[in-house]
Design a protein around this motif. Structure first.
Motif, PDB file in Angstrom:
ATOM      1  N   THR A  41      66.758  68.403  -6.245  1.00 18.17           N
ATOM      2  CA  THR A  41      66.185  69.191  -7.336  1.00 18.17           C
ATOM      3  C   THR A  41      64.907  68.519  -7.828  1.00 18.17           C
ATOM      4  OG1 THR A  41      68.384  69.946  -8.034  1.00 18.17           O
ATOM      5  CG2 THR A  41      66.590  70.183  -9.619  1.00 18.17           C
ATOM      6  N   VAL A  42      63.927  69.328  -8.159  1.00 15.67           N
ATOM      7  CA  VAL A  42      62.662  68.814  -8.698  1.00 15.67           C
ATOM      8  C   VAL A  42      62.370  69.527 -10.010  1.00 15.67           C
ATOM      9  CG1 VAL A  42      60.187  68.516  -8.336  1.00 15.67           C
ATOM     10  CG2 VAL A  42      61.759  68.416  -6.376  1.00 15.67           C
ATOM     11  N   LEU A  43      62.250  68.742 -11.094  1.00 19.59           N
ATOM     12  CA  LEU A  43      61.799  69.302 -12.365  1.00 19.59           C
ATOM     13  C   LEU A  43      60.275  69.313 -12.342  1.00 19.59           C
ATOM     14  CD1 LEU A  43      62.285  70.389 -15.190  1.00 19.59           C
ATOM     15  CD2 LEU A  43      62.355  68.015 -16.028  1.00 19.59           C
ATOM     16  N   TRP A  44      59.719  70.495 -12.293  1.00 16.83           N
ATOM     17  CA  TRP A  44      58.271  70.647 -12.165  1.00 16.83           C
ATOM     18  C   TRP A  44      57.586  70.794 -13.511  1.00 16.83           C
ATOM     19  CZ3 TRP A  44      55.617  70.324  -7.569  1.00 16.83           C
ATOM     20  CH2 TRP A  44      54.266  70.714  -7.583  1.00 16.83           C
ATOM     21  N   GLY A  45      58.283  71.359 -14.481  1.00 14.40           N
ATOM     22  CA  GLY A  45      57.669  71.642 -15.781  1.00 14.40           C
ATOM     23  C   GLY A  45      56.924  72.963 -15.732  1.00 14.40           C
ATOM     24  N   SER A  46      55.735  73.013 -16.333  1.00 13.16           N
ATOM     25  CA  SER A  46      54.923  74.230 -16.299  1.00 13.16           C
ATOM     26  C   SER A  46      54.168  74.297 -14.977  1.00 13.16           C
ATOM     27  CB  SER A  46      53.931  74.238 -17.466  1.00 13.16           C
ATOM     28  OG  SER A  46      52.905  73.292 -17.242  1.00 13.16           O
ATOM     29  N   ALA A  47      53.484  75.409 -14.781  1.00  7.18           N
ATOM     30  CA  ALA A  47      52.700  75.565 -13.558  1.00  7.18           C
ATOM     31  C   ALA A  47      51.353  74.850 -13.624  1.00  7.18           C
ATOM     32  CB  ALA A  47      52.468  77.057 -13.286  1.00  7.18           C
ATOM     33  N   GLU A  48      51.039  74.266 -14.776  1.00  7.30           N
ATOM     34  CA  GLU A  48      49.769  73.571 -14.931  1.00  7.30           C
ATOM     35  C   GLU A  48      49.743  72.285 -14.101  1.00  7.30           C
ATOM     36  OE1 GLU A  48      47.476  75.110 -16.571  1.00  7.30           O
ATOM     37  OE2 GLU A  48      48.839  76.681 -17.279  1.00  7.30           O
ATOM     38  N   ARG A  49      48.532  71.862 -13.727  1.00 12.46           N
ATOM     39  CA  ARG A  49      48.295  70.603 -13.016  1.00 12.46           C
ATOM     40  C   ARG A  49      49.101  70.537 -11.705  1.00 12.46           C
ATOM     41  NH1 ARG A  49      48.740  65.471 -16.725  1.00 12.46           N
ATOM     42  NH2 ARG A  49      47.496  64.654 -14.984  1.00 12.46           N
ATOM     43  N   GLY A  50      49.102  71.632 -10.984  1.00 12.73           N
ATOM     44  CA  GLY A  50      49.903  71.717  -9.763  1.00 12.73           C
ATOM     45  C   GLY A  50      49.499  70.702  -8.705  1.00 12.73           C
ATOM     46  N   GLY A  51      48.192  70.484  -8.534  1.00 10.93           N
ATOM     47  CA  GLY A  51      47.744  69.527  -7.530  1.00 10.93           C
ATOM     48  C   GLY A  51      48.213  68.118  -7.816  1.00 10.93           C
ATOM     49  N   ALA A  52      48.115  67.691  -9.073  1.00 10.57           N
ATOM     50  CA  ALA A  52      48.560  66.344  -9.446  1.00 10.57           C
ATOM     51  C   ALA A  52      50.066  66.207  -9.284  1.00 10.57           C
ATOM     52  CB  ALA A  52      48.148  66.046 -10.888  1.00 10.57           C
ATOM     53  N   LYS A  53      50.810  67.246  -9.616  1.00  4.97           N
ATOM     54  CA  LYS A  53      52.262  67.181  -9.486  1.00  4.97           C
ATOM     55  C   LYS A  53      52.686  67.129  -8.025  1.00  4.97           C
ATOM     56  CE  LYS A  53      53.132  69.452 -13.915  1.00  4.97           C
ATOM     57  NZ  LYS A  53      53.675  70.616 -14.637  1.00  4.97           N
TER      58      LYS A  53
END
Length: 274
Positions: free
Chosen positions: A232-244
């Motif tokens: 499982t991966v907690l991604w958070g919001s869709a913001e800063r996708g490249g850094a995540k």
């Protein structure tokens, strides 16, 4: 006395020859050594012949383009398709063999294909004189799937829902919305929350995207990836996708046995065994 007479005679000769000698200046307004030439227009016979030739040439060109069998469609070729069949594209294009090449409106054919076949992302229709029409297609690729009863709706990376299929394509994550009780639903709306899943899918590396089974959206700030192997991966919001995405690759490499990853704050990723 004789000298005075000679001087007077010489003066008279100078006065008589003042306007006729070789040193006479040119008359004002007339360039020296230049003759005036009259412009000669073509004769009426020449003009009539030129007009007749233009009419004949225009008529012949029109007949060659529209009336003769010389410049007619003999072949329509399709390239770039993957899921779509050649027959589907040809039917939607509506270009028939035997039609004059000049009457094929390539822009109208492109518009018709894009309207009738939503799987088409871009299309380029060209004439290849004297007898061929080419249709080059780029199909949309699904970024996520939405479940719709027993079928699946394919959504591209621009959020366009372009096809409904009975069998889910491989290596495309499912977008699942669990936002009924989320305040984000009232604030952002279901469509924007669904677009969050598309944005997250677009930010994933190729290897992670292949392993992602579900992109679960609970709110605008809570997006979770469910991967193969129970990870499982907690991604958070869709913001800063490249850094995540970079942070996830790094923490997965460092913690190969981990089953839970948190990249909601990409500058401080975390991992654990459970």
């Amino acid at each position: 006395m004789a000298g005075a007479v000679r001087e007077k005679a010489a003066a008279g000769r100078e006065e008589r020859g003042a306007g006729a000698g070789p040193g006479r200046p040119p008359a004002a307004g007339r360039p020296a050594g230049r003759r005036t030439r009259k412009l000669r227009l073509p004769s009426r016979r020449v003009l009539l012949a030129a007009l007749l030739a233009a009419v004949v040439l225009g008529g012949f060109s029109g007949w060659a383009l529209y009336g003769s069998n010389w410049l007619r469609v003999e072949q329509v070729t399709v390239s770039g398709t993957d899921v779509l069949s050649t027959g589907e594209v040809l039917d939607a294009a509506g270009v028939f063999e035997g039609a004059p090449m000049a009457t094929v409106d390539t822009a109208a054919v492109e518009a018709r294909l894009a309207a009738e076949l939503r799987r088409i992302d871009t299309v380029d229709v060209d004439r290849v004189w004297p007898h061929r029409i080419t249709v080059k297609v780029t199909e949309r690729k699904p970024a996520v799937l939405l479940r719709k009863g027993e079928t699946f709706v394919e959504v591209d990376d621009g959020g366009v829902r372009f096809a409904t299929v009975r069998t889910a394509p491989e290596n495309v994550p499912m977008a699942e919305m669990r936002v009924a009780d989320s305040p984000s639903l009232d604030r952002f709306g279901r469509q924007r929350l669904r677009e969050s899943a598309v944005r997250v899918a677009g930010a994933l590396s190729e290897s992670v995207r292949r392993d992602t089974r579900t992109i679960l959206v609970r709110s605008y700030d809570s997006v979770t990836l469910e991967l193969t192997g129970g990870r499982t991966v907690l991604w958070g919001s869709a913001e800063r996708g490249g850094a995540k995405s970079k942070a996830l690759a790094a923490v997965m490499k460092a913690e190969r046995d981990a089953r839970y990853f948190d990249v909601s704050v990409p500058s401080a990723p975390a991992a654990s065994a459970s």
